[in-house]
Design an enzyme around this catalytic site. Sequence first.
Site, PDB file in Angstrom:
ATOM      1  N   ASN A  45      -6.671   5.147   8.135  1.00  0.00           N
ATOM      2  CA  ASN A  45      -6.157   3.678   8.294  1.00  0.00           C
ATOM      3  C   ASN A  45      -6.838   3.088   6.915  1.00  0.00           C
ATOM      4  O   ASN A  45      -8.180   3.365   6.588  1.00  0.00           O
ATOM      5  CB  ASN A  45      -6.684   3.060   9.405  1.00  0.00           C
ATOM      6  CG  ASN A  45      -6.094   1.803   9.640  1.00  0.00           C
ATOM      7  OD1 ASN A  45      -4.890   1.418   8.779  1.00  0.00           O
ATOM      8  ND2 ASN A  45      -7.028   0.593   9.970  1.00  0.00           N
ATOM      9  N   HIS A  73      -8.316  -0.778   5.805  1.00  0.00           N
ATOM     10  CA  HIS A  73      -8.319  -2.073   6.456  1.00  0.00           C
ATOM     11  C   HIS A  73      -9.360  -3.022   5.657  1.00  0.00           C
ATOM     12  O   HIS A  73     -10.252  -2.474   4.833  1.00  0.00           O
ATOM     13  CB  HIS A  73      -9.549  -1.769   7.589  1.00  0.00           C
ATOM     14  CG  HIS A  73      -9.487  -3.190   8.375  1.00  0.00           C
ATOM     15  ND1 HIS A  73      -8.760  -3.682   9.335  1.00  0.00           N
ATOM     16  CD2 HIS A  73     -10.942  -4.082   8.105  1.00  0.00           C
ATOM     17  CE1 HIS A  73      -9.088  -4.987   9.699  1.00  0.00           C
ATOM     18  NE2 HIS A  73     -10.552  -5.282   9.312  1.00  0.00           N
ATOM     19  N   ASN A 100       0.783  -1.422   0.127  1.00  0.00           N
ATOM     20  CA  ASN A 100       0.026   0.082   0.006  1.00  0.00           C
ATOM     21  C   ASN A 100       0.868   1.336   0.092  1.00  0.00           C
ATOM     22  O   ASN A 100       0.483   2.171  -0.425  1.00  0.00           O
ATOM     23  CB  ASN A 100      -0.802   0.044   1.207  1.00  0.00           C
ATOM     24  CG  ASN A 100      -2.160  -0.826   0.888  1.00  0.00           C
ATOM     25  OD1 ASN A 100      -3.299  -0.377   0.156  1.00  0.00           O
ATOM     26  ND2 ASN A 100      -2.237  -2.021   1.740  1.00  0.00           N
ATOM     27  N   ARG A 109      -0.160  -1.925  14.985  1.00  0.00           N
ATOM     28  CA  ARG A 109      -0.385  -1.263  16.549  1.00  0.00           C
ATOM     29  C   ARG A 109      -1.572  -0.171  16.741  1.00  0.00           C
ATOM     30  O   ARG A 109      -1.665   0.510  15.589  1.00  0.00           O
ATOM     31  CB  ARG A 109       0.742  -0.393  16.937  1.00  0.00           C
ATOM     32  CG  ARG A 109       2.181  -1.282  17.158  1.00  0.00           C
ATOM     33  CD  ARG A 109       3.239  -0.724  17.385  1.00  0.00           C
ATOM     34  NE  ARG A 109       4.200  -1.671  17.375  1.00  0.00           N
ATOM     35  CZ  ARG A 109       4.396  -2.631  18.424  1.00  0.00           C
ATOM     36  NH1 ARG A 109       3.955  -2.300  19.643  1.00  0.00           N
ATOM     37  NH2 ARG A 109       5.519  -3.522  18.522  1.00  0.00           N
TER      38      ARG A 109
HETATM   39  C1  GRF Z   1      -3.329  -4.346   3.991  1.00  0.00           C
HETATM   40  O1  GRF Z   1      -4.347  -5.543   3.691  1.00  0.00           O
HETATM   41  C2  GRF Z   1      -3.850  -3.416   5.044  1.00  0.00           C
HETATM   42  O2  GRF Z   1      -5.289  -3.112   4.816  1.00  0.00           O
HETATM   43  C3  GRF Z   1      -3.856  -4.074   6.636  1.00  0.00           C
HETATM   44  O3  GRF Z   1      -2.299  -4.522   6.320  1.00  0.00           O
HETATM   45  C4  GRF Z   1      -2.039  -4.890   5.065  1.00  0.00           C
HETATM   46  C5  GRF Z   1      -0.815  -4.336   4.737  1.00  0.00           C
HETATM   47  O4  GRF Z   1      -0.559  -4.587   3.546  1.00  0.00           O
HETATM   48  N1  GRF Z   1      -3.908  -3.162   7.426  1.00  0.00           N
HETATM   49  P1  GRF Z   1       0.903  -3.928   2.847  1.00  0.00           P
HETATM   50  O5  GRF Z   1       2.149  -4.021   3.721  1.00  0.00           O
HETATM   51  O6  GRF Z   1       0.589  -2.559   2.329  1.00  0.00           O
HETATM   52  O7  GRF Z   1       1.048  -4.889   1.527  1.00  0.00           O
END
Ligand code: GRF
Length: 177
Positions: free
Chosen positions: A106, A108, A16, A90
């Site tokens: 955030n 999710h 991400n 966290r």
């Molecule tokens: C994602 O699925 C996000 O929604 C969740 O943790 C994951 C992180 O993936 N909170 P990345 O490290 O961005 O590949």
Amino acid sequence: MVKPKAAVFASGTGSNFTAIMEADDLRCDVALLVCDVQTAKVIEKAKRLNVQTYVFHPKSFANKSAYETELLHVLREYGIDWVFLAGYMRLIGDVLLEAYSGKIVNIHPSYLPEFPGKDAIGQAYRAGVSETGVTIHFVDEGMDTGPIIKQEKVSIQTDDTIETLAKKIHALEHELY
Ligand code: GRF
């Protein structure tokens, strides 16, 4: 126009983070990556993209308030306006919530309020539901509970495996965030 400055907080792979960095319509400058796991892949990704990194070791602080106070100093040093959590494993505590009220977001991997917490993709898959999704929301003191900014659904087909489902969810995350 001067763009607001953002920090991304992440603990893991950083897909991400990369998607945010590659977006061509980003309305902020990502000035800092904050990471709580020394071995996280996201750190290398940030370095390759010339983003400054701040890596900390939570266990070397007395408690959450102590490390968040330190983080707050760092965020202020960089003039950070917004914080985007991208796989930061966290809960955000009072120190940062008060200092960045309404400015912490955030992502999710479920259609909240369904399946909050860890392994949301696995939770949805094992529950046998026909759809799940992705949610982007403001962060409050709860676990994945703040006001929703945007969310979209992902259907779970009978031939989906947890891997194919995860792939669809991550693709949508990268588009939405
Ligand atoms: C994602 O699925 C996000 O929604 C969740 O943790 C994951 C992180 O993936 N909170 P990345 O490290 O961005 O590949």
